[in-house]
Design a protein around this motif. Structure first.
Motif, short mmCIF file in Angstrom:
data_model
loop_
_atom_site.label_atom_id
_atom_site.label_comp_id
_atom_site.label_asym_id
_atom_site.label_seq_id
_atom_site.Cartn_x
_atom_site.Cartn_y
_atom_site.Cartn_z
N ALA A 514 -19.77 81.79 43.14
CA ALA A 514 -19.05 82.30 41.99
C ALA A 514 -19.51 82.69 41.01
O ALA A 514 -20.89 82.30 40.79
CB ALA A 514 -17.85 81.00 41.80
N ARG A 515 -18.85 83.31 39.88
CA ARG A 515 -19.43 83.81 38.76
C ARG A 515 -18.61 83.56 37.40
O ARG A 515 -17.42 83.70 37.81
CB ARG A 515 -19.73 85.58 38.97
CG ARG A 515 -20.45 86.00 37.58
CD ARG A 515 -20.85 87.46 37.95
NE ARG A 515 -19.61 88.18 37.94
CZ ARG A 515 -19.53 89.60 38.20
NH1 ARG A 515 -20.60 90.16 38.46
NH2 ARG A 515 -18.45 90.15 38.08
N VAL A 516 -19.20 83.16 36.53
CA VAL A 516 -18.55 83.05 35.18
C VAL A 516 -19.05 83.62 34.23
O VAL A 516 -20.27 83.77 33.93
CB VAL A 516 -18.53 81.16 35.12
CG1 VAL A 516 -17.85 81.19 33.68
CG2 VAL A 516 -17.92 80.61 36.10
N LYS A 517 -18.06 84.50 33.41
CA LYS A 517 -18.59 85.03 32.19
C LYS A 517 -17.73 84.93 31.08
O LYS A 517 -16.59 84.97 30.94
CB LYS A 517 -18.42 86.59 32.77
CG LYS A 517 -19.11 87.61 31.58
CD LYS A 517 -18.96 89.11 32.20
CE LYS A 517 -19.39 89.89 30.89
NZ LYS A 517 -19.53 91.50 31.30
N LEU A 518 -18.36 84.65 29.97
CA LEU A 518 -17.77 84.53 28.65
C LEU A 518 -18.08 85.84 27.49
O LEU A 518 -19.54 85.92 27.60
CB LEU A 518 -18.28 83.08 27.89
CG LEU A 518 -17.83 81.88 28.82
CD1 LEU A 518 -18.36 80.82 27.91
CD2 LEU A 518 -16.48 81.66 29.00
N SER A 519 -17.35 86.29 27.24
CA SER A 519 -17.73 87.52 26.32
C SER A 519 -16.71 87.52 24.81
O SER A 519 -15.42 86.94 25.21
CB SER A 519 -17.56 88.83 27.00
OG SER A 519 -16.04 89.11 27.58
N ARG A 520 -17.01 87.79 23.87
CA ARG A 520 -16.42 87.78 22.49
C ARG A 520 -16.21 89.36 22.05
O ARG A 520 -17.62 89.83 21.86
CB ARG A 520 -16.88 86.82 21.79
CG ARG A 520 -16.05 86.74 20.48
CD ARG A 520 -16.75 85.48 19.48
NE ARG A 520 -15.92 85.53 18.31
CZ ARG A 520 -16.33 84.83 17.32
NH1 ARG A 520 -17.49 84.09 17.44
NH2 ARG A 520 -15.68 84.55 16.27
N ASP A 531 -14.80 84.96 42.57
CA ASP A 531 -15.55 84.02 43.62
C ASP A 531 -15.26 84.93 44.91
O ASP A 531 -14.53 86.15 44.99
CB ASP A 531 -14.69 82.66 44.21
CG ASP A 531 -13.29 82.81 44.52
OD1 ASP A 531 -13.19 83.46 45.52
OD2 ASP A 531 -12.49 82.62 43.68
N ASP A 532 -16.17 84.81 46.03
CA ASP A 532 -16.02 85.80 47.05
C ASP A 532 -15.26 85.16 48.39
O ASP A 532 -15.69 85.33 49.53
CB ASP A 532 -17.60 86.05 47.30
CG ASP A 532 -18.23 84.96 47.72
OD1 ASP A 532 -17.90 83.65 47.41
OD2 ASP A 532 -19.46 85.07 48.20
#
Length: 579
Positions: A514-520, A531-532
């Motif tokens: 899985a991959r988690v990305k936080l951006s502002r 997720d795959d």
């Protein structure tokens, strides 16, 4: 015609006779001046004054213009060789009209002097004028200047030297007053709102030019008929004085032309307008870019904008002198409030609000619905915030209470187990109890972390999400482009979006990573979990995702669950994060 109209007509006839008669006297006595310009100046002031009294009876500008037209022609009548008339011409005719002209300029268009400095300047001009006139009435005698054929004047102290000194002092004193007058005009320009500057710019240009002409004439010969330069300035003053009544007439015509735009507004409002467009339409018709439109809530003393957000009307006080509130009403109940520049014509505002009455009523109903939705959102946000506060309280109680007591009990069991001479069976039992106790503490810590993680409170969102990724049962790649703290409610919502999404991935997605990305960016926090796995997540079929959506929407954010082509699940939340 009404009685007032007949009175104005009689005043107009008398004024025309006074002005034309005065010019006829000047022509008969061979006065070398431009009689056409002089007559046009007087007739312009008289005409505009009559129109002003008719259209705006409560405005002093009309009275002042008529007074200027009558007073300024005493000088022409002073050419008649009849006692008293030359005396009045030399005093009142020459110096009496100046303060009236200055008051017209500084009080235009309302007819009122608004500031203490304006009143001080006009008071000095009147004092200067009255003083000069009194001195001339006391010392002026045409025969003292060599005019043996002139009529005798009842002057108590005839003196040519005193008269020359008085006129010279009047010229030099007028120069100082001209500077004060220009300063007053400049200060009024600085204090003016954009609408006032737009409406009064032509007038201010005219009065500044007139003031400069008076300033230049103060250094010319006090006898304009004997000095070509002074005579030229004298005639230039007459030409420029015509601009004042013309500007005032233009102001009246502009208001009437602006009211014709109300008809265009009616046509424009025949089609439905998006929220906020009604305010823009009224702003365009009234020529006030700063206009704001607030709507009254039914049965409540509250006002909201087109988006349903509550706002306050400007109250009385010095800080609100640049705004005026005009209410749009129907059957005695307020529908809306137009907050506009005080320079905008009140009649035009009322006409526009009446023409837009139906549109205002419709917009008010829409604003009321939006205000109710706003209250629902605020209520939901308060519920979420209350739940978060309770989560934090329970987490602190578990951490500081039960968890600490269990840890102390585990330490006591370990000490009993390690005591010398202890029975082996008892020691083994104590060791087993200690192990179970450690497992209970671990589970309690996990429970507390699920309720509200301490790391979120202490270190912020990126650190808390990174901790989630480290504890996940499958590989999780984590990235964040910020490390600053965000509002508490925003951090909690984003954390639980990631926490619930990773838990679902581990339980149902059959994913390998899985991959988690936080951006502002631009005041918005973007939370993305990918997720795959096999996909198929649906917020409508589970309370977990539905709860996340409610939490995010309570903060005016958006929440979506998507299945991209090729499989997997994408959870995306965007939350406003400006503190």
């Amino acid at each position: 015609m009404t009685g007032r109209r007949w009175a104005l007509f009689a005043l107009a006839v008398a004024g025309v006779g006074w002005i034309l008669g005065a010019e006829w006297v000047s022509i008969r006595h061979g006065v070398p001046e431009n009689h056409f310009i002089d007559a046009m100046t007087g007739l312009a002031f008289l005409t505009c004054g009559i129109i002003a009294l008719d259209r705006r009876p409560g405005n002093a500008i009309g009275t002042l213009m008529i007074a200027f037209a009558f007073v300024s022609y005493f000088g022409n009548w002073g050419n008649i060789d009849v006692p008293v008339l030359p005396l009045l011409g030399a005093s009142v005719g020459q110096w009496g009209a100046t303060p009236i002209l200055a008051q017209i300029a500084l009080s235009y268009p309302s007819g009122r002097l608004r500031t203490t400095f304006d009143r001080l300047v006009i008071g000095l001009v009147y004092a200067w004028s009255v003083g000069i006139c009194v001195v001339i009435l006391l010392v002026y005698d045409p025969r003292s200047e060599g005019c043996r054929a002139c009529a005798w004047e009842p002057t108590p102290f005839p003196s040519k030297h005193a008269y020359d000194a008085a006129t010279s002092f009047a010229q030099q004193g007028g120069a100082l007053l001209a500077l004060l007058f220009i300063l007053a005009v400049w200060l009024r320009f600085r204090r003016a709102t954009p609408v006032q500057r737009r409406d009064l710019a032509p007038l201010w240009v005219a009065v500044c030019i007139i003031a400069l002409v008076y300033l230049m004439s103060a250094f010319a010969s006090p006898f304009p008929l004997a000095d070509p330069f002074a005579y030229l300035l004298w005639e230039l003053q007459g030409v420029l004085q015509i601009s004042l009544p013309i500007v005032f007439i233009w102001g009246l015509l502009s208001a009437r032309l602006a009211r014709s735009a109300v008809g265009d507004l009616v046509v424009e409002l025949e089609r439905p307008l998006p929220p906020g467009d009604l305010q823009a339409s009224l702003s365009r018709v009234l020529g006030d870019p700063s206009l704001r439109l607030l709507y009254a809530l039914e049965g409540q003393e509250r006002w909201v904008n087109a988006s349903g957000q509550q706002e306050l009307l400007p109250g009385p006080g010095a800080e609100n002198q640049t705004r005026t509130v005009t209410l749009a009403e129907r059957d005695g109940r307020p529908l809306a409030a137009l907050i506009h520049d005080p320079a905008v014509d009140q009649g035009l505002v009322r006409a526009a609000s009446a023409a837009a009455g139906i549109a205002i009523e419709n917009a008010r109903l829409h604003a009321e619905v939006r205000a109710q939705l706003e209250e629902v959102r605020a209520s939901r946000q308060r519920i979420v915030e209350a739940g978060d506060r309770e989560r934090r309280r329970v987490e602190r109680n578990l951490h500081d209470g039960a968890q600490q007591r269990l840890a102390a009990l585990a330490l006591s069991l370990a000490m009993l187990r390690d005591r010398d001479g202890a029975d082996p069976a008892t020691a083994a039992a104590l060791a087993g109890a200690a192990a179970e106790l450690r497992q209970a503490i671990s589970e309690l810590r996990e429970l507390a972390r699920g309720i509200h993680p301490a790391i979120l409170t202490e270190e912020g969102l990126p650190a808390a999400v990174e901790s989630l990724a480290d504890r996940s049962t499958l590989p999780v790649r984590f990235a964040a482009d910020f490390d600053a703290r965000l509002p508490v409610a925003v951090e909690a919502a984003a954390y639980f979006v990631v926490s619930e999404s990773l838990a679902n991935v581990a339980k149902y997605a059959q994913a390998s990573a899985a991959r988690v990305k936080l951006s502002r960016s631009n005041g918005t926090l973007r939370v993305e979990v990918l997720d795959d796995g096999i996909g198929g997540a649906d917020p409508d079929r589970g309370s977990g995702l539905r709860g996340l959506e409610d939490r995010v929407c309570a903060l005016r954010g958006s929440f979506s669950v998507q299945t991209p082509p090729g499989g997997g699940t994408r959870v995306l939340a965007e939350i406003p994060c400006d503190a």
